[in-house]
Design an enzyme around this catalytic site. Structure first.
Site, PDB file in Angstrom:
ATOM      1  CG  ASP A  59      -2.275   0.834   0.947  1.00 43.90           C
ATOM      2  OD1 ASP A  59      -2.032   2.044   0.944  1.00 43.90           O
ATOM      3  OD2 ASP A  59      -3.360   0.313   1.292  1.00 43.90           O
ATOM      4  NE  ARG A 106     -20.606   2.586  -5.561  1.00 40.73           N
ATOM      5  CZ  ARG A 106     -21.781   2.116  -5.554  1.00 40.73           C
ATOM      6  NH1 ARG A 106     -22.813   2.781  -5.915  1.00 40.73           N
ATOM      7  NH2 ARG A 106     -22.327   0.791  -5.416  1.00 40.73           N
ATOM      8  CG  ASP A 175     -21.600  -8.034  -9.017  1.00 38.37           C
ATOM      9  OD1 ASP A 175     -22.019  -7.273  -8.359  1.00 38.37           O
ATOM     10  OD2 ASP A 175     -20.953  -7.882  -9.860  1.00 38.37           O
ATOM     11  NE  ARG A 178     -23.482  -6.649  -2.759  1.00 37.65           N
ATOM     12  CZ  ARG A 178     -22.663  -5.810  -3.175  1.00 37.65           C
ATOM     13  NH1 ARG A 178     -22.241  -5.510  -4.432  1.00 37.65           N
ATOM     14  NH2 ARG A 178     -21.548  -5.244  -2.290  1.00 37.65           N
ATOM     15  CG  HIS A 202     -18.666  -4.910 -10.408  1.00 33.61           C
ATOM     16  ND1 HIS A 202     -19.547  -5.428  -9.634  1.00 33.61           N
ATOM     17  CD2 HIS A 202     -18.014  -3.926  -9.689  1.00 33.61           C
ATOM     18  CE1 HIS A 202     -19.227  -4.850  -8.380  1.00 33.61           C
ATOM     19  NE2 HIS A 202     -18.427  -4.068  -8.494  1.00 33.61           N
TER      20      HIS A 202
HETATM   21  P1  NAI Z   1     -10.219   2.136   1.051  1.00 36.21           P
HETATM   22  O1  NAI Z   1     -10.130   3.725   0.883  1.00 36.21           O
HETATM   23  O2  NAI Z   1     -10.726   1.737   2.334  1.00 36.21           O
HETATM   24  O3  NAI Z   1      -8.514   1.613   0.858  1.00 36.21           O
HETATM   25  C1  NAI Z   1      -8.039   1.708  -0.234  1.00 36.21           C
HETATM   26  C2  NAI Z   1      -6.491   1.586  -0.127  1.00 36.21           C
HETATM   27  O4  NAI Z   1      -6.110   1.696  -1.464  1.00 36.21           O
HETATM   28  C3  NAI Z   1      -6.156   2.518   0.957  1.00 36.21           C
HETATM   29  O5  NAI Z   1      -5.395   1.675   1.891  1.00 36.21           O
HETATM   30  C4  NAI Z   1      -5.101   3.488   0.062  1.00 36.21           C
HETATM   31  O6  NAI Z   1      -3.991   3.839   0.667  1.00 36.21           O
HETATM   32  C5  NAI Z   1      -4.894   2.475  -1.183  1.00 36.21           C
HETATM   33  N1  NAI Z   1      -4.302   2.939  -2.357  1.00 36.21           N
HETATM   34  C6  NAI Z   1      -4.416   4.193  -2.826  1.00 36.21           C
HETATM   35  N2  NAI Z   1      -3.623   4.625  -3.755  1.00 36.21           N
HETATM   36  C7  NAI Z   1      -2.835   3.697  -3.957  1.00 36.21           C
HETATM   37  C8  NAI Z   1      -1.979   3.078  -4.772  1.00 36.21           C
HETATM   38  N3  NAI Z   1      -1.462   3.942  -5.815  1.00 36.21           N
HETATM   39  N4  NAI Z   1      -1.211   1.836  -4.645  1.00 36.21           N
HETATM   40  C9  NAI Z   1      -1.388   1.175  -3.507  1.00 36.21           C
HETATM   41  N5  NAI Z   1      -2.683   1.410  -2.737  1.00 36.21           N
HETATM   42  C10 NAI Z   1      -3.143   2.371  -3.162  1.00 36.21           C
HETATM   43  O7  NAI Z   1     -11.022   1.527  -0.093  1.00 36.21           O
HETATM   44  P2  NAI Z   1     -11.704   0.149  -0.241  1.00 36.21           P
HETATM   45  O8  NAI Z   1     -13.120   0.144   0.555  1.00 36.21           O
HETATM   46  O9  NAI Z   1     -10.870  -1.046   0.324  1.00 36.21           O
HETATM   47  O10 NAI Z   1     -12.127   0.093  -1.850  1.00 36.21           O
HETATM   48  C11 NAI Z   1     -10.975  -0.328  -2.596  1.00 36.21           C
HETATM   49  C12 NAI Z   1     -11.552  -0.299  -4.069  1.00 36.21           C
HETATM   50  O11 NAI Z   1     -12.351  -1.344  -4.046  1.00 36.21           O
HETATM   51  C13 NAI Z   1     -12.575   1.003  -4.361  1.00 36.21           C
HETATM   52  O12 NAI Z   1     -12.059   1.437  -5.583  1.00 36.21           O
HETATM   53  C14 NAI Z   1     -13.873   0.299  -4.444  1.00 36.21           C
HETATM   54  O13 NAI Z   1     -14.810   1.097  -5.282  1.00 36.21           O
HETATM   55  C15 NAI Z   1     -13.608  -1.059  -4.803  1.00 36.21           C
HETATM   56  N6  NAI Z   1     -14.753  -2.023  -4.551  1.00 36.21           N
HETATM   57  C16 NAI Z   1     -14.907  -2.925  -5.574  1.00 36.21           C
HETATM   58  C17 NAI Z   1     -15.726  -3.845  -5.431  1.00 36.21           C
HETATM   59  C18 NAI Z   1     -16.095  -5.004  -6.484  1.00 36.21           C
HETATM   60  O14 NAI Z   1     -17.154  -5.591  -6.469  1.00 36.21           O
HETATM   61  N7  NAI Z   1     -15.055  -5.040  -7.531  1.00 36.21           N
HETATM   62  C19 NAI Z   1     -16.651  -3.891  -4.228  1.00 36.21           C
HETATM   63  C20 NAI Z   1     -16.385  -3.025  -3.338  1.00 36.21           C
HETATM   64  C21 NAI Z   1     -15.484  -1.829  -3.565  1.00 36.21           C
END
Ligand code: NAI
Length: 339
Positions: A59, A106, A175, A178, A202
């Protein structure tokens, strides 16, 4: 055989056995975004997976703590934490599977596409590094909007001369998770036995659960199928609203991400008949990327399976999702080629 060589070999064998079972190959899994809401529980779940021998947690900050914490769990894998861009190369080198939950989630009122401006750049940077340091890894893209971030990754890899369509996956497993849960509730079925393919993309209406193919069959009335479809499409928003500004699905996403990564590892290890839905390069519709059932193998995608028979309702859903999915794919491709 000379005794010294034989001893050296048996010492090596013992050392290997104490670390891993001889029949399970060594596999390095890297999680990029490992200190985040999804990244942390995903790191935990991957640490519990006996197919993983090396777990690399990357990270921009915070990973030494997560890695130290997770590393104390007495399971097979050796855990290393990497923080900051200068450690990205080490984090990626030798990776068999790279899972990407990096980026912003989001907040209420936002669509996945609203995340594009920030996450597109993050995905571009990380994929550029993957092309350089572990071009043969299977990429599991979680960062949203998946409908655009997968095409961005494909373009970045193409430019670097490293694109292999069999190795790039958009993770749509949540998906499916769910759809299975919601269907089991209405069908009064044991959720562990339920299967529901989810195709398309998605985001919103691009998520198309095929309840007509759900098993065990339940002959649910049309209004129930319609409501289940809507709930599956809005599942992410349900969580975003319930979290009221504190992000989107993290725990269920980590579970789904772990299921999908496990399927990729099983495929790499030669386990037969591993099938999961994923958003991949595809020719089953007119769109260049599409989620459908995919058979996984030693090189990633072994076969993109067709859609099967659709009900009239699903056929309509398919027609309505195509323009939106097409424009999200094109947006990703344009971004990758512009910047
Ligand atoms: P979060 O904000 O809690 O964690 C994201 C992490 O990414 C943070 O620790 C941040 O420091 C890190 N980060 C930012 N820039 C980075 C980089 N250049 N290199 C490495 N790490 C970096 O967000 P969360 O809740 O973990 O969500 C992450 C992503 O997953 C979002 O884009 C969200 O929309 C997506 N997501 C996708 C789903 C799916 O079904 N595919 C479902 C839920 C979320």
């Amino acid at each position: 055989m000379r005794p010294s060589i034989s001893i050296a070999r048996s010492v090596h064998r013992v050392a290997r056995r104490s670390y891993s079972s001889a029949s399970v190959p060594e596999r390095k899994v890297a999680v990029l975004g490992a200190a985040g809401g999804i990244g942390q529980p995903l790191a935990l779940l991957m640490k519990l997976n006996p197919l993983v021998s090396h777990l690399s947690l990357y990270d921009i900050a915070g990973t030494p703590g997560v890695a130290a914490d997770v590393s104390h769990i007495n399971t097979r894998s050796e855990v290393k934490g990497y923080a900051g861009e200068e450690q990205l190369a080490q984090a990626l080198e030798g990776a068999d599977v790279v899972i990407i939950p990096a980026g912003v989630p989001r907040k209420p009122g936002m669509t996945r596409d609203d995340l594009f401006n920030i996450n597109a750049g993050i995905v571009k940077g990380l994929t550029t590094a993957i092309a350089k340091y572990c071009p043969n890894a299977l990429i599991n893209m979680i960062s949203n909007p998946v409908n655009s971030t997968v095409p961005i990754a494909a373009e970045v890899l193409k430019k670097a001369g490293k694109y292999d369509e069999k190795r790039l996956f958009g993770v749509t497993t949540l998906d499916v998770v769910r759809a299975k849960t919601f269907y089991a509730g209405k069908a009064n079925a044991n959720v562990a036995e339920v299967n529901v393919p989810v195709v398309g993309g998605h985001a919103g209406i691009t998520i198309l659960p095929l309840f007509s193919q759900a098993t065990p069959t339940a002959n649910l009335p049309h209004d129930v199928i319609k409501a289940l479809t809507k709930r599956t499409q809005d599942g992410g928003t349900e969580v975003v609203e319930a979290k009221a500004g504190k992000g989107s699905a993290t725990l269920s996403m980590a579970y789904a991400g772990a299921i999908f990564a496990d399927a990729c590892l099983k495929g790499l290890n030669g386990v037969p008949d591993v099938v999961e839905c994923s958003f991949v390069q595809s020719s089953i519709t007119e769109l260049p990327f599409f989620a459908s059932k995919v058979r996984l193998g030693k090189n990633g995608v072994e076969e993109v399976l067709g859609l099967g028979n659709l009900s009239d309702f699903e056929q309509e859903g398919l027609q309505s999702l195509i323009p939106e999915l097409k424009s999200s794919i094109e947006k990703g491709i344009k971004f990758a080629n512009q910047s």
